[in-house]
Design an enzyme around this catalytic site. Structure first.
Site, mmCIF file in Angstrom:
data_model
loop_
_atom_site.group_PDB
_atom_site.id
_atom_site.type_symbol
_atom_site.label_atom_id
_atom_site.label_comp_id
_atom_site.label_asym_id
_atom_site.label_seq_id
_atom_site.Cartn_x
_atom_site.Cartn_y
_atom_site.Cartn_z
ATOM 1 N N ASP A 200 2.856 7.282 -3.809
ATOM 2 C CA ASP A 200 2.389 6.208 -2.940
ATOM 3 C C ASP A 200 0.974 5.822 -3.354
ATOM 4 O O ASP A 200 0.024 6.559 -3.113
ATOM 5 C CB ASP A 200 2.431 6.694 -1.487
ATOM 6 C CG ASP A 200 2.167 5.573 -0.492
ATOM 7 O OD1 ASP A 200 1.632 4.525 -0.901
ATOM 8 O OD2 ASP A 200 2.491 5.743 0.699
ATOM 9 N N HIS A 201 0.836 4.642 -3.949
ATOM 10 C CA HIS A 201 -0.450 4.219 -4.513
ATOM 11 C C HIS A 201 -1.479 3.875 -3.445
ATOM 12 O O HIS A 201 -2.648 3.638 -3.756
ATOM 13 C CB HIS A 201 -0.241 3.024 -5.441
ATOM 14 C CG HIS A 201 -1.258 2.926 -6.539
ATOM 15 N ND1 HIS A 201 -1.754 4.026 -7.188
ATOM 16 C CD2 HIS A 201 -1.872 1.851 -7.102
ATOM 17 C CE1 HIS A 201 -2.630 3.642 -8.095
ATOM 18 N NE2 HIS A 201 -2.735 2.326 -8.065
ATOM 19 N N ARG A 202 -1.072 3.873 -2.179
ATOM 20 C CA ARG A 202 -2.047 3.671 -1.108
ATOM 21 C C ARG A 202 -3.014 4.852 -1.031
ATOM 22 O O ARG A 202 -4.184 4.675 -0.669
ATOM 23 C CB ARG A 202 -1.341 3.508 0.243
ATOM 24 C CG ARG A 202 -0.477 2.272 0.369
ATOM 25 C CD ARG A 202 0.202 2.236 1.730
ATOM 26 N NE ARG A 202 1.036 3.420 1.950
ATOM 27 C CZ ARG A 202 1.534 3.777 3.132
ATOM 28 N NH1 ARG A 202 1.279 3.038 4.207
ATOM 29 N NH2 ARG A 202 2.297 4.851 3.245
#
Length: 434
Positions: free
Chosen positions: A405-407
């Site tokens: 999850d690149h968040r």
């Protein structure tokens, strides 16, 4: 004669309801303690509900396919004793979270009065009056409310969703008597494109589990910003070591040694070196998990997927990991998992190589932030570096893909994680014991 109320038991911390799939006893049947009365299904696993008493089944309160809440009476059993109604004694000890939830529920009616005067023009999402009243009472902002994952129809936030959220958020009062703003517009419905069919086509109804998996996958893609990193791992030492010890291992431990427990143990070691991959995201808060609980994606005979969880995986030896992996895999295929055994995962591993796939881009298992896919092990010609120079040799290679999850997980951490995994695997000692 007395009557005993058979209630739907608790089936895990996050399970609030179940669907009745099959009654195994009929009204008038004689029941013995521990006899299975009914089979139920949750959004996680199928379970059996046993009788807690000896007696006779005199009433069934819910038909097949009915949805029942945990704690609801589902059947009446006639038992020996003075006339009256009894049920199982439950633990009534309250935790701080229970107190919070009770306070919220007790103030719902009061909070409803504030909803009538709320300007509902700042949100596109639909919320029920009950959810809005709880949010208003607890001082939850619109942005915070919209970050809560909804399990209701079309992703709506249910009462249980917001109460579960409050368990970790805390009981924060409304500040400055500020009211929360909501939009009462109904959610927009997606119009499906009609599909042309011919006389040769066949319509197959999706299974209940298939529908749930479909929804979970769509929700995950809409929730997390999926990014992938890939790396090729030389597993020659592990292949040769396993071939050398597998017969002795099975003779001594009574278990087949596959590659899966070896890789799962390596993943647990990798997480210990990169603990910020072992997290969840709750709104704008990062929850760093204290335990390493590895989900192990397992294919079922009907083609569906289930993810049993190996709790505290970093504490297991290779022998212990092998026994756990084999047990969970066997009971997954036999539909014998308990609800708690598929909950609490903090990181997931899926072995797509078992189907011959070289690599893939798996979807994150929410609320986790990463998942590792193990590709097929294949022989390849490769350059081998030696003190005497480079050579060409036959090596066993495996491509590992890492979805994250690149968040909250940047490319550096996502890439370093699989590089560490590669280093652990390739440093495997051919002469070690098991």
């Amino acid at each position: 004669m007395a009557k005993f109320e058979l209630k739907l038991p608790k089936m895990g911390e996050s399970v609030a309801e179940a669907t009745i799939t099959s009654w195994l006893k009929e009204v008038g049947d004689t029941i013995e303690m521990d006899d299975t009365i009914v089979e139920v299904a949750t959004d996680k696993v199928d379970s059996e509900v046993p009788s807690e008493v000896d007696g006779k089944l005199v009433e069934i309160l819910f038909e097949k396919d009915a949805v029942v809440q945990v704690g609801q009476t589902i059947a009446i059993i006639e038992i020996e004793g003075e006339e009256g109604v009894t049920s199982a004694v439950e633990d009534t000890k309250e935790t701080p979270n229970d107190v919070i939830i009770k306070e919220v529920e007790n103030t719902v009616e009061v909070a409803k009065e504030a909803v009538a005067s709320i300007d509902t023009s700042s949100s596109d999402r639909f919320y029920s009056p009950l959810v809005k009243s709880i949010a208003a009472k607890e001082g939850i902002s619109i942005s915070e409310l919209e970050s809560i994952h909804g399990t209701g129809k079309e992703g709506r936030v249910t009462k249980n969703d917001i109460l579960d959220y409050l368990k970790t958020r805390g009981n924060s009062p409304v500040k400055n008597n500020e009211a929360i703003q909501f939009d009462i517009e109904k959610p927009k419905k997606t119009v499906a494109t009609p599909i042309a069919m011919s006389g040769e086509d066949e319509i197959i109804e999706m299974s209940r589990m298939g529908k749930l998996i479909s929804k979970h996958m769509v929700d995950s893609v809409q929730t997390s910003a999926h990014v992938q990193s890939f790396i090729e791992v030389d597993v020659t030492n592990i292949v040769n070591w396993r071939n050398k010890v597998k017969n002795a291992f099975q003779q001594r431990e009574g278990e087949k040694l596959t590659f899966t427990p070896i890789f799962m143990q390596a993943v647990a070691q990798t997480i210990k070196k990169h603990p910020m991959i072992n997290i969840s995201l709750d709104g704008d808060k990062i929850i760093k998990r204290g335990n390493i609980n590895l989900g192990m994606a397992a294919a079922l005979p009907d083609g569906n997927l289930i993810v049993p969880v190996i709790k505290n995986a970093d504490e297991l030896s290779l022998v212990g990991m092998t026994k756990k992996v084999n047990d969970l895999a066997s009971r997954s295929r036999a539909n014998k998992l308990k609800p708690d055994e598929i909950q609490g995962g903090t990181y997931t591993v899926t072995n797509i190589g078992s189907f011959g796939s070289i690599t893939g881009t798996p979807i994150i298992n929410q609320p986790q932030v990463a998942i590792l896919a193990l590709g097929a092990i294949i022989k390849k010609p490769a350059v081998i570096e030696t003190p005497q120079g480079d050579l060409i040799g036959i090596r066993h290679k495996m491509i590992v893909s890492h979805s994250y999850d690149h968040r909250v997980v940047n490319g550096a951490l996502g890439g370093m994680f699989i590089k560490t995994f590669k280093d652990i695997i390739e440093a495997w000692d051919l002469n070690q014991d098991f």
